[in-house]
Design a protein around this motif. Structure first.
Motif, PDB file in Angstrom:
ATOM      1  N   ALA A 310      34.901  50.433  45.616  1.00  0.00           N
ATOM      2  CA  ALA A 310      34.235  50.129  44.344  1.00  0.00           C
ATOM      3  C   ALA A 310      33.688  48.698  44.302  1.00  0.00           C
ATOM      4  CB  ALA A 310      35.216  50.337  43.192  1.00  0.00           C
ATOM      5  N   ALA A 311      34.138  47.843  45.214  1.00  0.00           N
ATOM      6  CA  ALA A 311      33.657  46.452  45.193  1.00  0.00           C
ATOM      7  C   ALA A 311      32.183  46.405  45.554  1.00  0.00           C
ATOM      8  CB  ALA A 311      34.474  45.617  46.170  1.00  0.00           C
ATOM      9  N   SER A 325      33.093  37.438  51.773  1.00  0.00           N
ATOM     10  CA  SER A 325      34.429  37.987  51.567  1.00  0.00           C
ATOM     11  C   SER A 325      34.497  39.413  52.110  1.00  0.00           C
ATOM     12  CB  SER A 325      34.760  38.027  50.075  1.00  0.00           C
ATOM     13  OG  SER A 325      34.798  36.727  49.546  1.00  0.00           O
ATOM     14  N   THR A 326      35.641  39.744  52.718  1.00  0.00           N
ATOM     15  CA  THR A 326      35.866  41.127  53.158  1.00  0.00           C
ATOM     16  C   THR A 326      37.253  41.550  52.707  1.00  0.00           C
ATOM     17  OG1 THR A 326      36.697  40.360  55.306  1.00  0.00           O
ATOM     18  CG2 THR A 326      34.391  41.027  55.224  1.00  0.00           C
ATOM     19  N   ASP A 359      33.935  40.786  40.294  1.00  0.00           N
ATOM     20  CA  ASP A 359      33.886  41.948  41.183  1.00  0.00           C
ATOM     21  C   ASP A 359      35.268  42.596  41.313  1.00  0.00           C
ATOM     22  OD1 ASP A 359      32.486  43.738  42.833  1.00  0.00           O
ATOM     23  OD2 ASP A 359      33.128  42.670  44.639  1.00  0.00           O
ATOM     24  N   LEU A 360      36.299  41.776  41.473  1.00  0.00           N
ATOM     25  CA  LEU A 360      37.659  42.320  41.577  1.00  0.00           C
ATOM     26  C   LEU A 360      38.047  43.048  40.288  1.00  0.00           C
ATOM     27  CD1 LEU A 360      39.650  39.442  43.329  1.00  0.00           C
ATOM     28  CD2 LEU A 360      39.326  41.757  44.216  1.00  0.00           C
ATOM     29  N   GLU A 361      37.717  42.432  39.153  1.00  0.00           N
ATOM     30  CA  GLU A 361      38.069  43.040  37.867  1.00  0.00           C
ATOM     31  C   GLU A 361      37.398  44.393  37.681  1.00  0.00           C
ATOM     32  OE1 GLU A 361      37.169  39.975  34.930  1.00  0.00           O
ATOM     33  OE2 GLU A 361      39.260  40.139  34.282  1.00  0.00           O
ATOM     34  N   LEU A 364      38.951  46.911  40.101  1.00  0.00           N
ATOM     35  CA  LEU A 364      40.269  47.345  39.641  1.00  0.00           C
ATOM     36  C   LEU A 364      40.134  48.372  38.507  1.00  0.00           C
ATOM     37  CD1 LEU A 364      42.189  43.938  39.759  1.00  0.00           C
ATOM     38  CD2 LEU A 364      43.076  46.097  40.684  1.00  0.00           C
ATOM     39  N   GLN A 365      39.185  48.107  37.627  1.00  0.00           N
ATOM     40  CA  GLN A 365      38.949  49.022  36.508  1.00  0.00           C
ATOM     41  C   GLN A 365      38.417  50.366  37.027  1.00  0.00           C
ATOM     42  OE1 GLN A 365      39.760  48.400  33.417  1.00  0.00           O
ATOM     43  NE2 GLN A 365      38.951  50.337  32.627  1.00  0.00           N
ATOM     44  N   ALA A 366      37.402  50.317  37.888  1.00  0.00           N
ATOM     45  CA  ALA A 366      36.741  51.524  38.382  1.00  0.00           C
ATOM     46  C   ALA A 366      37.670  52.392  39.236  1.00  0.00           C
ATOM     47  CB  ALA A 366      35.515  51.145  39.198  1.00  0.00           C
ATOM     48  N   SER A 367      38.700  51.798  39.830  1.00  0.00           N
ATOM     49  CA  SER A 367      39.566  52.545  40.755  1.00  0.00           C
ATOM     50  C   SER A 367      40.818  53.062  40.092  1.00  0.00           C
ATOM     51  CB  SER A 367      39.950  51.631  41.928  1.00  0.00           C
ATOM     52  OG  SER A 367      40.652  50.490  41.464  1.00  0.00           O
TER      53      SER A 367
END
Ligand SMILES: *Cc1c(COP(=O)(O)O)cnc(C)c1O
Length: 368
Positions: A310-311, A325-326, A359-361, A364-367
């Motif tokens: 999702a990122a 970033s990876t 992007d992380l937020e 996290l929401q989408a997953s």
């Protein structure tokens, strides 16, 4: 090196400074050289391009460096120096390639292996009494465990045992294992030294001229010499190492702090966090905490895979150490089944930290 900070040294070392010559040693695309000369054939005597990179890394580590075709070729050059029947101590969970190479040699009867938890300093000190070589990796991939390198090197020195440190996650700017008493320091140049995910390479450095000669001979015989373009790209990449590490490790600390407070995250592993189990040891000898962290999400293993997919800014890819970033879920890698199922290894890059956090937020929401 003596009168320059590492920040200036990475920029200025490995240049000829001869009037009329280019500022950067160009990629010398040559297998052989006109004779008579001490430089005969590139596999054995290498090339000026490779030597420029070696001068920089050697200077940063306070030793003499040798560049290899990959990080694993550098690892193999150290292990191949062990006599048949040698006693080798390795971490329980080293880099998967090292784990595989050590196990293969063990199966062939080349060496006997003791496996020790990286943070078990007393265990390493004890192993030093009976081993020929301690192979350490710190901070370790992917649990970001930190070994007490000063204490372990001291115990090894007292016992007359050699120490090699895979310092890939730290880079020569964050720790200098040779200063702490290690005999070899190893880097996968594929990662932070190159810094742009566009090459493969490895580097070894040592202060011992005899060991340096042996490694050179093994590199020649095994044909693990670095390629010309790779050496050129790695040298170009390492010029910005200090800038990249400064930005990336600042980003890593900020993101680790925010992730730790996020309700969907059950654990963050980053030695820069004051309550991380490795914080005190890392602080005692490291200059910063590096750009690598890992975290575990709530939910099943699948959740972590969905998060990576999702990122949008952070790249879902293996490997690490680039400006970009990876992140990657490690438990799905063969041989890494002991890694917690939702653990994601995060190589924090040089992007803006607020963009990374957004992007992380959203991932996290989408997953969820
Ligand atoms: C990638 C890596 C290696 C192996 O390096 P290659 O360049 O892939 O051969 C060794 N140790 C660590 C810690 C690594 O991350």
């Amino acid at each position: 090196m003596k009168d320059l900070t590492p920040e200036s040294f990475v920029v200025s070392a490995g240049r000829s400074r001869v009037p009329g010559e280019p500022l950067n040693v160009p990629p010398v695309l040559a297998s052989n050289f006109y004779l008579p000369h001490e430089r005969i054939y590139a596999r054995g005597e290498s090339t000026p391009t490779i030597e420029a990179l070696e001068e920089i890394v050697g200077g940063l580590e306070g030793g003499r460096a040798l560049a290899f075709s990959t990080g694993m070729a550098a690892v193999a050059a150290v292990l191949d120096g062990l006599p048949v029947g040698a006693k080798l101590a390795v971490p329980e969970d080293p880099y998967q390639g090292v784990k595989g190479l050590v196990a293969a040699g063990e199966e062939q009867g080349r060496w006997a292996v003791t496996r020790i938890h990286l943070a078990d300093t007393a265990g390493w000190a004890q192993a030093a009494e009976t081993s020929d070589l301690l192979w350490l990796e710190s901070p370790a991939n992917p649990l970001i465990t930190v070994a007490d390198l000063p204490a372990i090197c001291e115990a090894a020195r007292a016992a007359g045992t050699m120490v090699a440190v895979d310092s890939t996650f730290a880079t020569p700017l964050v720790q200098q294992p040779l200063d702490l008493g290690a005999d070899f320091v190893m880097h996968s140049a594929t990662k932070f030294l190159g810094g742009h995910s566009d090459l493969m390479g490895g580097v070894l450095a040592t202060r011992n001229d005899g060991l340096h000669d042996q490694l050179t001979e093994r590199r020649t015989l095994s044909g693990a010499t670095m390629g010309a373009m790779e050496a050129y790209l790695a040298t170009r990449g390492i010029r910005t190492l200090a800038l990249r590490i400064e930005r990336a490790q600042a980003n890593a600390l900020e993101l680790a702090t925010r992730l730790e407070a996020h309700p969907e995250i059950i654990k963050v592993r980053y030695p820069g966090l004051p309550n991380d189990e490795n914080h005190a040891v890392a602080k005692s000898f490291m200059n910063g905490f590096g750009p690598m962290l890992s975290f575990e999400t709530a939910g099943e293993g699948d959740r972590a895979t969905r998060l990576c997919t999702a990122a949008r800014l952070i790249n879902h890819a293996t490997s690490l150490g680039g400006v970009e970033s990876t992140m990657e879920r490690r438990a799905v890698i063969p041989g890494q089944e002991t890694i917690p199922p939702t653990l994601i290894r995060f190589s924090v890059g040089c992007e803006n930290v607020e963009d990374l956090w957004r992007d992380l937020e959203q991932a996290l929401q989408a997953s969820k």
